[in-house]
Design a protein around this motif. Sequence first.
Motif, short mmCIF file in Angstrom:
data_model
loop_
_atom_site.label_atom_id
_atom_site.label_comp_id
_atom_site.label_asym_id
_atom_site.label_seq_id
_atom_site.Cartn_x
_atom_site.Cartn_y
_atom_site.Cartn_z
N SER A 75 0.93 -1.76 0.01
CA SER A 75 0.11 0.25 -0.03
C SER A 75 1.18 1.13 0.06
O SER A 75 0.92 2.22 -0.21
CB SER A 75 -0.73 0.09 1.05
OG SER A 75 0.04 -0.37 2.27
N GLU A 93 5.64 0.35 11.96
CA GLU A 93 5.36 -0.21 11.73
C GLU A 93 6.55 -1.33 12.68
O GLU A 93 7.36 0.06 13.39
CB GLU A 93 6.61 -1.50 9.91
CG GLU A 93 6.44 -2.14 10.13
CD GLU A 93 5.15 -3.60 10.19
OE1 GLU A 93 4.34 -3.15 9.11
OE2 GLU A 93 4.73 -3.92 11.45
N HIS A 98 8.43 -6.62 8.58
CA HIS A 98 8.14 -6.10 7.75
C HIS A 98 8.88 -5.20 7.28
O HIS A 98 9.10 -4.96 6.16
CB HIS A 98 6.82 -5.50 8.61
CG HIS A 98 5.87 -7.38 8.81
ND1 HIS A 98 3.93 -7.10 9.45
CD2 HIS A 98 6.55 -8.59 8.98
CE1 HIS A 98 4.50 -8.46 9.89
NE2 HIS A 98 5.16 -9.02 9.13
N THR A 122 5.06 3.56 17.81
CA THR A 122 4.74 3.74 16.97
C THR A 122 4.13 5.07 17.76
O THR A 122 4.40 5.86 16.74
CB THR A 122 3.24 2.90 16.65
OG1 THR A 122 3.77 2.05 15.37
CG2 THR A 122 1.61 4.07 15.60
N ASP A 141 -4.09 1.54 9.09
CA ASP A 141 -4.08 -0.09 8.89
C ASP A 141 -3.66 -0.48 9.10
O ASP A 141 -2.87 -2.03 8.94
CB ASP A 141 -3.81 -0.29 7.23
CG ASP A 141 -4.10 -1.92 6.63
OD1 ASP A 141 -4.74 -2.20 7.04
OD2 ASP A 141 -3.57 -1.44 5.40
N1 SAH Z 1 -1.06 -1.44 4.62
C1 SAH Z 1 -0.39 -2.55 4.54
C2 SAH Z 1 -1.05 -3.61 5.39
C3 SAH Z 1 -0.31 -3.70 6.67
S1 SAH Z 1 -1.23 -5.17 7.61
C4 SAH Z 1 -0.38 -2.82 3.03
O1 SAH Z 1 -1.57 -2.59 2.65
O2 SAH Z 1 0.32 -3.61 2.43
C5 SAH Z 1 -0.74 -4.35 8.96
C6 SAH Z 1 0.36 -3.94 9.51
O3 SAH Z 1 0.67 -3.18 11.02
C7 SAH Z 1 1.38 -5.19 10.26
O4 SAH Z 1 2.61 -5.36 8.78
C8 SAH Z 1 1.55 -4.88 11.42
O5 SAH Z 1 3.07 -5.92 11.84
C9 SAH Z 1 1.56 -3.87 11.59
N2 SAH Z 1 1.22 -3.39 13.29
C10 SAH Z 1 0.98 -3.70 14.20
N3 SAH Z 1 0.66 -3.28 15.20
C11 SAH Z 1 1.13 -1.67 14.54
C12 SAH Z 1 1.69 -0.82 15.41
N4 SAH Z 1 1.25 -0.50 16.37
N5 SAH Z 1 1.67 0.48 14.91
C13 SAH Z 1 2.11 0.48 13.78
N6 SAH Z 1 2.44 -0.91 12.79
C14 SAH Z 1 2.14 -1.96 13.21
#
Ligand code: SAH
Length: 223
Positions: A75, A93, A98, A122, A141
């Motif tokens: 994304s 992230e 990731h 975050t 997301d």
């Molecule tokens: N936006 C991406 C999909 C994100 S999936 C796309 O569409 O390509 C959700 C992601 O959020 C995962 O990689 C997960 O590790 C991350 N995540 C989980 N908790 C989080 C937090 N507190 N802060 C930031 N990222 C987080």
Amino acid sequence: MTKTYGCPQIPELIDYVCDLLQPEDAVLKQIREYSNQRGLPPIQVGLVDALHLEVFTRAFGVKKAVEVGTLGGYSAVSIARGLQPGGKLYTLEVIPLHAEVAKENIARAGFSDSVKILLGDTPQNLASIEREGPFDLVFIDADKINYPVYMDWAFKNLRMGGVVLADNTFAWGKVHLSKFDSSDEELVVTGIRKLNHEMARGGKFRTTILPTGEGLTFGVKIR
Ligand code: SAH
Ligand code: MG
């Protein structure tokens, strides 16, 4: 092919949209495949939502954007494609693998200069970019429990007329239910619902929900 745009009355229309908007280009395809290969969960946005992100970013003339939840950068690259020249996307992230895979994917796609990955805590990372604001667009997301927190941050750090997009706001078809399989699931749904409710009724945003397969809440800051 995964169907990611929902038009419940006539399923053939979903096929029509998904077919028309094919194929996924080579860059996004490689990001998806390489992310899979490195063991990331296949939970990136679908192709139609990737187009939503790019087209909205372009249409709104976005120069400064924030994404919470990078995964493999699928994304992020979609948003980056729509940015104005000299524009910047900060993407946050928490999982090092990731962020590492996203870094490679974003570099291969040619967006290393415009996309900055912030790995780690975050709330701290959000605080660290506040001085780069106000922002034009925030895409939420990540962890669903904290959706309301990210929405509050977005409200404080968007310009007037700036946009919030939040993914998965149908909570996998459970956003309207009152009974849940587990307390974790209930927490997730509660977080998503709170964001939807605040954005729809809180007076800070004018909001609609795009009835994509996942639900894409879409609000404009009005106060
Ligand atoms: N936006 C991406 C999909 C994100 S999936 C796309 O569409 O390509 C959700 C992601 O959020 C995962 O990689 C997960 O590790 C991350 N995540 C989980 N908790 C989080 C937090 N507190 N802060 C930031 N990222 C987080
Ligand atoms: Mg999502």
